[in-house]
Scaffold this active site. Structure first.
Site, PDB file in Angstrom:
ATOM      1  N   CYS A  54      42.500  37.640  49.569  1.00  0.00           N
ATOM      2  CA  CYS A  54      43.157  38.902  50.008  1.00  0.00           C
ATOM      3  C   CYS A  54      43.840  39.040  51.379  1.00  0.00           C
ATOM      4  CB  CYS A  54      43.392  40.358  49.604  1.00  0.00           C
ATOM      5  SG  CYS A  54      41.182  40.977  50.450  1.00  0.00           S
ATOM      6  N   GLN A 120      34.767  31.273  50.021  1.00  0.00           N
ATOM      7  CA  GLN A 120      35.907  30.669  49.837  1.00  0.00           C
ATOM      8  C   GLN A 120      36.115  29.342  49.792  1.00  0.00           C
ATOM      9  OE1 GLN A 120      38.188  32.895  48.175  1.00  0.00           O
ATOM     10  NE2 GLN A 120      37.333  34.499  48.027  1.00  0.00           N
TER      11      GLN A 120
END
Length: 415
Positions: A54, A120
């Site tokens: 995000c 990630q």
């Protein structure tokens, strides 16, 4: 880096210059990530790593021009090249390497010291490896970044303390309430902060008597089911408050839902108001047994935490510098591996033709001794060259050219 025309780039955008809406335009779903990788393969890109959270979307890959990577991003998202150029960053070679280290180490995160991003990076590397888009350079780089983030976590306090209000509230409770696992806890309201606080409480307090109340009961049951908690009707609010030791208020109401006249208990009662606007009336402080803590007090804790974290930036940067220089040293050795190998081949040719000549001339020619001695000499000469190239990395390119001239080497630069 790889052959002359290919450079290592980091392209992307983050919360620093791109607002949430623009970041949304460039956000990549899992399917979109797969499409990016497939398209990269078709376009002959040899290594590409993609992350999208995000707070940022980034690509790390080899290209002749960063536009090849930007195109991949824009082809697979709603974003346009024009939008990208407004907020983007493009780093090349050493700068791109440094960028990945800062991102992976929590120094570039919106919340300083937030290490979520390293997961990630790992996942991105796995996905690329699966489809053959992770070359040895990128794989080694990612592993170095993981190593740096581990050491920063263990050796500095860059990620210590509370940074979210829900986490700060649980830390506050843990610090200020004894025998927390035996206390009665009431959660009133199941908004996002309430849910997160509840999850953290269950995880850290090992408490099995947490009760949930929400105006709409099914909402509460949904949350309770996840954590195996008790749900009571909204009508029971007053009873429940008075049998509790801790009340967490996280409703979205416009006016206070908890006030002085609801409270009849004599026991110490800790009330945390995590609602905006406030949902607990200040007048409950008139009861001597009540401690009221508001979200602003907890936000202050998180601000202090972030302020404290800044002190550890230099320590983190020192660790990054150490691991980056190890990585760069490895890179430099890659540059001259082909030359060293070529010298070895050349010397071995000299050896073989010399041994052939001497074998014919010398009566009881000792094959083994001749092999042993000449191989040792070749190894020593090669080591001399390797040592020079490693030590003198500033002029190693000129040295390589000179060595090639002297030995008349034809090396293939396949690094």
């Amino acid at each position: 880096m790889h052959n002359k025309s290919k450079y290592f780039y980091a392209i992307g955008l983050s919360y620093k210059k791109a607002d949430a809406e623009i970041r949304g335009h460039f956000s990549l779903s899992d399917t979109a990530k797969q499409n990016v990788l497939s398209q990269a393969k078709q376009n002959g890109i040899e290594s590409l790593l993609v992350i999208s959270t995000c707070n940022r979307t980034e690509m790390y890959g080899f290209a002749e021009h960063p536009y090849q990577l930007i195109q991949l991003l824009c082809d697979n998202t709603k974003g346009t090249v024009e939008e990208f150029q407004d907020v983007a960053y493009v780093h090349k070679n050493k700068e791109a390497i440094n960028h990945m280290f800062r991102v992976g180490s929590g120094l570039d995160s919106q919340i300083l010291g937030d290490f979520e991003i390293i997961f990630q990076l790992k996942a991105g590397a796995r996905a690329s490896k699966k489809v053959g888009l992770l070359n040895s350079f990128t794989e080694r780089l990612v592993n170095s970044v993981i190593q740096a983030s581990k050491r920063i976590k263990n050796e500095t306090q860059l990620s210590s303390g509370a940074t979210s209000v829900s986490f700060a509230s649980v830390q506050y409770i843990m610090k200020n309430v004894e025998n927390i696992s035996e206390k009665n806890i009431l959660l009133f309201g199941t908004g996002k902060i309430g849910r997160n606080t509840c999850e953290n409480l269950v995880k850290h307090t090992k408490n099995s008597h947490i009760t949930l109340i929400n105006r709409t009961k099914d909402k509460a049951e949904e949350v309770a089911g996840k954590f195996n908690l008790i749900v009571k009707d909204y009508e029971k609010l007053e009873d429940e408050i008075n049998t509790s030791d801790i009340v967490i208020v996280a409703t979205g109401a416009q006016n206070p839902t908890v006030y002085k006249s609801l409270i009849s208990t004599e026991k110490p009662l800790l009330v945390l108001d995590l609602s905006i606007p406030k949902n607990v009336n200040e007048d409950i402080r008139e009861h001597a047994n009540i401690t009221l803590i508001h979200m602003d007090d907890l936000a202050k804790i998180t601000d202090d935490t972030l302020e404290n974290r800044k002190a550890f930036i230099p320590d983190a940067e020192a660790i990054i510098l150490e691991i980056t220089s190890e990585f760069n040293a490895w890179l430099d050795t890659l540059k001259f591996v082909p030359t060293i190998q070529a010298i070895k081949h050349k010397l071995t040719d000299f050896k073989n033709s010399e041994l052939n000549t001497q074998r014919k001339k010398i009566a009881d020619f000792n094959e083994d001794q001749a092999e042993l001695i000449s191989n040792n000499i070749i190894q020593k000469i090669t080591n001399q060259f390797a040592h020079h190239l490693r030590e003198d990395s500033n002029t190693s390119d000129e040295s390589i050219e000179l060595i090639k001239k002297i030995f008349q080497l034809e090396t293939t630069n396949n690094v």
